[in-house]
Write a protein that holds these residues in place. Structure first.
Motif, PDB file in Angstrom:
ATOM      1  N   LEU A 134       1.166  -0.710   0.441  1.00 24.94           N
ATOM      2  CA  LEU A 134       0.371   0.018   0.235  1.00 24.94           C
ATOM      3  C   LEU A 134       0.987   1.538   0.102  1.00 24.94           C
ATOM      4  O   LEU A 134       1.804   1.159   0.179  1.00 24.94           O
ATOM      5  CB  LEU A 134      -0.919   0.245   1.299  1.00 24.94           C
ATOM      6  CG  LEU A 134      -1.269  -1.200   1.874  1.00 24.94           C
ATOM      7  CD1 LEU A 134      -2.817  -1.041   2.518  1.00 24.94           C
ATOM      8  CD2 LEU A 134      -2.725  -1.251   0.531  1.00 24.94           C
ATOM      9  N   ASP A 135       0.270   2.622   0.188  1.00 32.81           N
ATOM     10  CA  ASP A 135       0.768   3.949   0.149  1.00 32.81           C
ATOM     11  C   ASP A 135       2.309   3.638  -1.354  1.00 32.81           C
ATOM     12  O   ASP A 135       3.692   4.037  -0.249  1.00 32.81           O
ATOM     13  CB  ASP A 135       1.189   4.462   1.021  1.00 32.81           C
ATOM     14  CG  ASP A 135      -0.313   4.090   2.026  1.00 32.81           C
ATOM     15  OD1 ASP A 135      -1.006   5.106   1.170  1.00 32.81           O
ATOM     16  OD2 ASP A 135       0.089   3.990   2.842  1.00 32.81           O
ATOM     17  N   ILE A 136       2.222   2.681  -1.914  1.00 34.51           N
ATOM     18  CA  ILE A 136       3.830   2.482  -2.832  1.00 34.51           C
ATOM     19  C   ILE A 136       4.099   4.837  -3.430  1.00 34.51           C
ATOM     20  O   ILE A 136       5.193   5.117  -3.524  1.00 34.51           O
ATOM     21  CB  ILE A 136       3.429   2.129  -4.522  1.00 34.51           C
ATOM     22  CG1 ILE A 136       3.312   0.543  -3.803  1.00 34.51           C
ATOM     23  CG2 ILE A 136       4.285   1.763  -4.916  1.00 34.51           C
ATOM     24  CD1 ILE A 136       2.433  -0.681  -4.834  1.00 34.51           C
ATOM     25  N   ASP A 137       2.871   5.348  -3.758  1.00 33.67           N
ATOM     26  CA  ASP A 137       2.902   6.709  -4.324  1.00 33.67           C
ATOM     27  C   ASP A 137       4.554   6.971  -5.179  1.00 33.67           C
ATOM     28  O   ASP A 137       5.447   7.526  -5.202  1.00 33.67           O
ATOM     29  CB  ASP A 137       3.590   7.100  -2.786  1.00 33.67           C
ATOM     30  CG  ASP A 137       1.997   7.939  -2.988  1.00 33.67           C
ATOM     31  OD1 ASP A 137       1.058   7.339  -2.838  1.00 33.67           O
ATOM     32  OD2 ASP A 137       2.127   7.557  -1.017  1.00 33.67           O
ATOM     33  N   VAL A 138       4.617   5.777  -6.325  1.00 30.80           N
ATOM     34  CA  VAL A 138       5.225   6.172  -7.452  1.00 30.80           C
ATOM     35  C   VAL A 138       4.566   6.692  -9.093  1.00 30.80           C
ATOM     36  O   VAL A 138       3.669   6.295  -9.083  1.00 30.80           O
ATOM     37  CB  VAL A 138       5.696   4.810  -8.200  1.00 30.80           C
ATOM     38  CG1 VAL A 138       6.715   4.751  -9.058  1.00 30.80           C
ATOM     39  CG2 VAL A 138       7.151   4.479  -6.609  1.00 30.80           C
ATOM     40  N   PRO A 139       5.177   7.573  -9.108  1.00 32.59           N
ATOM     41  CA  PRO A 139       4.700   8.764 -10.432  1.00 32.59           C
ATOM     42  C   PRO A 139       5.102   7.791 -11.938  1.00 32.59           C
ATOM     43  O   PRO A 139       5.644   7.520 -11.318  1.00 32.59           O
ATOM     44  CB  PRO A 139       5.238   9.881 -10.499  1.00 32.59           C
ATOM     45  CG  PRO A 139       6.666   9.541  -9.692  1.00 32.59           C
ATOM     46  CD  PRO A 139       6.665   8.674  -8.389  1.00 32.59           C
ATOM     47  N   ILE A 140       3.625   7.734 -12.264  1.00 39.39           N
ATOM     48  CA  ILE A 140       3.721   7.555 -13.989  1.00 39.39           C
ATOM     49  C   ILE A 140       3.430   8.335 -14.860  1.00 39.39           C
ATOM     50  O   ILE A 140       2.320   8.727 -14.903  1.00 39.39           O
ATOM     51  CB  ILE A 140       3.137   6.465 -14.232  1.00 39.39           C
ATOM     52  CG1 ILE A 140       3.405   5.182 -13.076  1.00 39.39           C
ATOM     53  CG2 ILE A 140       3.292   5.460 -15.849  1.00 39.39           C
ATOM     54  CD1 ILE A 140       4.489   4.363 -13.599  1.00 39.39           C
ATOM     55  N   ALA A 141       4.178   9.224 -15.559  1.00 38.44           N
ATOM     56  CA  ALA A 141       3.987  10.136 -16.583  1.00 38.44           C
ATOM     57  C   ALA A 141       2.809   9.673 -17.577  1.00 38.44           C
ATOM     58  O   ALA A 141       2.873   8.270 -17.981  1.00 38.44           O
ATOM     59  CB  ALA A 141       5.437  10.661 -17.543  1.00 38.44           C
ATOM     60  N   ALA A 142       1.608  10.451 -18.201  1.00 37.39           N
ATOM     61  CA  ALA A 142       1.426  10.031 -19.234  1.00 37.39           C
ATOM     62  C   ALA A 142       1.935  10.021 -20.313  1.00 37.39           C
ATOM     63  O   ALA A 142       3.083  10.572 -21.089  1.00 37.39           O
ATOM     64  CB  ALA A 142       0.177  11.348 -19.363  1.00 37.39           C
ATOM     65  N   GLY A 143       1.540   8.845 -21.139  1.00 40.17           N
ATOM     66  CA  GLY A 143       2.422   8.837 -22.335  1.00 40.17           C
ATOM     67  C   GLY A 143       3.894   6.741 -22.036  1.00 40.17           C
ATOM     68  O   GLY A 143       4.008   6.701 -22.928  1.00 40.17           O
ATOM     69  N   THR A 144       3.996   7.180 -20.526  1.00 39.91           N
ATOM     70  CA  THR A 144       3.967   5.573 -20.308  1.00 39.91           C
ATOM     71  C   THR A 144       3.931   4.804 -20.837  1.00 39.91           C
ATOM     72  O   THR A 144       3.012   4.421 -20.226  1.00 39.91           O
ATOM     73  CB  THR A 144       4.896   6.579 -19.011  1.00 39.91           C
ATOM     74  OG1 THR A 144       5.622   7.095 -18.672  1.00 39.91           O
ATOM     75  CG2 THR A 144       5.898   5.099 -18.514  1.00 39.91           C
TER      76      THR A 144
END
Length: 175
Positions: A135-145
Motif C-alpha cells: 500500500l501507499d507505493i506513491d510512484v508517479p507514472i507520467a502520461a504516455g509511459t
C-alpha cells in the motif's frame, strides 16, 4: 484525479520465469488481462522486449498517475518440493519505458512479494495460493509511459537456480 484499477492475470497458462544460483530472478514474464508473454531475460534491472508474437502485453498510461497499491495472488501449477532450506517468494513489479521504446526499466520501489514463501523441503500441493500486497507505493507514472506488469520470484535461504511454473493474478490501483 481519476482512480483506476488495472486487473491482471496469467490466464490459463502458467508463468515460467527462472532464477540464478544466487536465487535472484534472471527472467520475468509480463502479464496482462488474461495472458502473459514468453520468458524475457533480465539484464540487471532492465529488459528489452523481443520482436515477434507473445511479447506485446504492455499498456500506455493515459494520464499522469500515481501508483497507490498492488494486490496479487500466486499459485503453483503442479505439486512440487522446493530444495531444503529454500524460501520461494513470488513477486510482481512494474517496469516502464518511454512511449515508442521497447527498453524497459524495473521500478524496484513497486516490488510486491508474497507475505509468506513456499518453504523448501516441504511438499507443496498443486494450487497452493500465496498472496501479497503493498500500500501507499506513491510512484508517479507520467502520461504516455509504457507500463509492463512483471511477474517472477526470488529464492532466499538456500538459493539455487530454478525454473517453476506459477500463476499470477491481481490488481493495481492508480490515482
Amino acid at each position: 484525479m481519476p482512480t483506476v484499477v488495472i486487473p491482471f492475470s496469467t490466464g490459463i497458462d502458467t508463468s515460467n520465469p527462472s532464477t540464478n544460483a544466487a536465487g535472484e530472478p534472471t527472467q520475468i514474464q509480463i502479464v496482462s488481462f488474461g495472458g502473459h508473454s514468453n520468458s524475457i531475460t533480465l539484464t540487471g534491472n532492465a529488459f528489452t522486449l523481443p520482436t515477434g508474437n507473445n511479447y506485446q502485453f504492455t499498456f500506455a498510461m493515459p494520464y499522469d498517475a500515481i501508483l497507490k497499491s498492488i494486490y496479487f495472488t500466486s499459485t503453483n501449477w503442479a505439486a512440487f518440493t522446493p530444495p531444503a532450506g529454500a524460501n520461494i517468494y513470488p513477486f510482481v513489479m512494474l517496469a516502464t519505458a518511454p512511449l515508442g521504446s521497447n527498453s524497459f526499466t524495473l521500478l524496484t520501489a513497486t516490488e510486491t512479494a508474497t507475505d509468506t514463501p513456499w518453504i523448501g523441503g516441504a511438499s507443496i500441493p498443486a494450487g497452493t495460493a500465496l498472496s501479497g500486497s503493498q500500500l501507499d507505493i506513491d510512484v508517479p507514472i507520467a502520461a504516455g509511459t509504457r507500463v509492463a506488469i512483471c511477474c517472477t520470484y526470488r529464492i532466499t535461504g538456500t538459493p539455487s537456480a530454478q525454473s517453476y511454473y506459477f500463476y499470477y493474478s491481481g490488481g493495481i490501483l492508480f490515482e
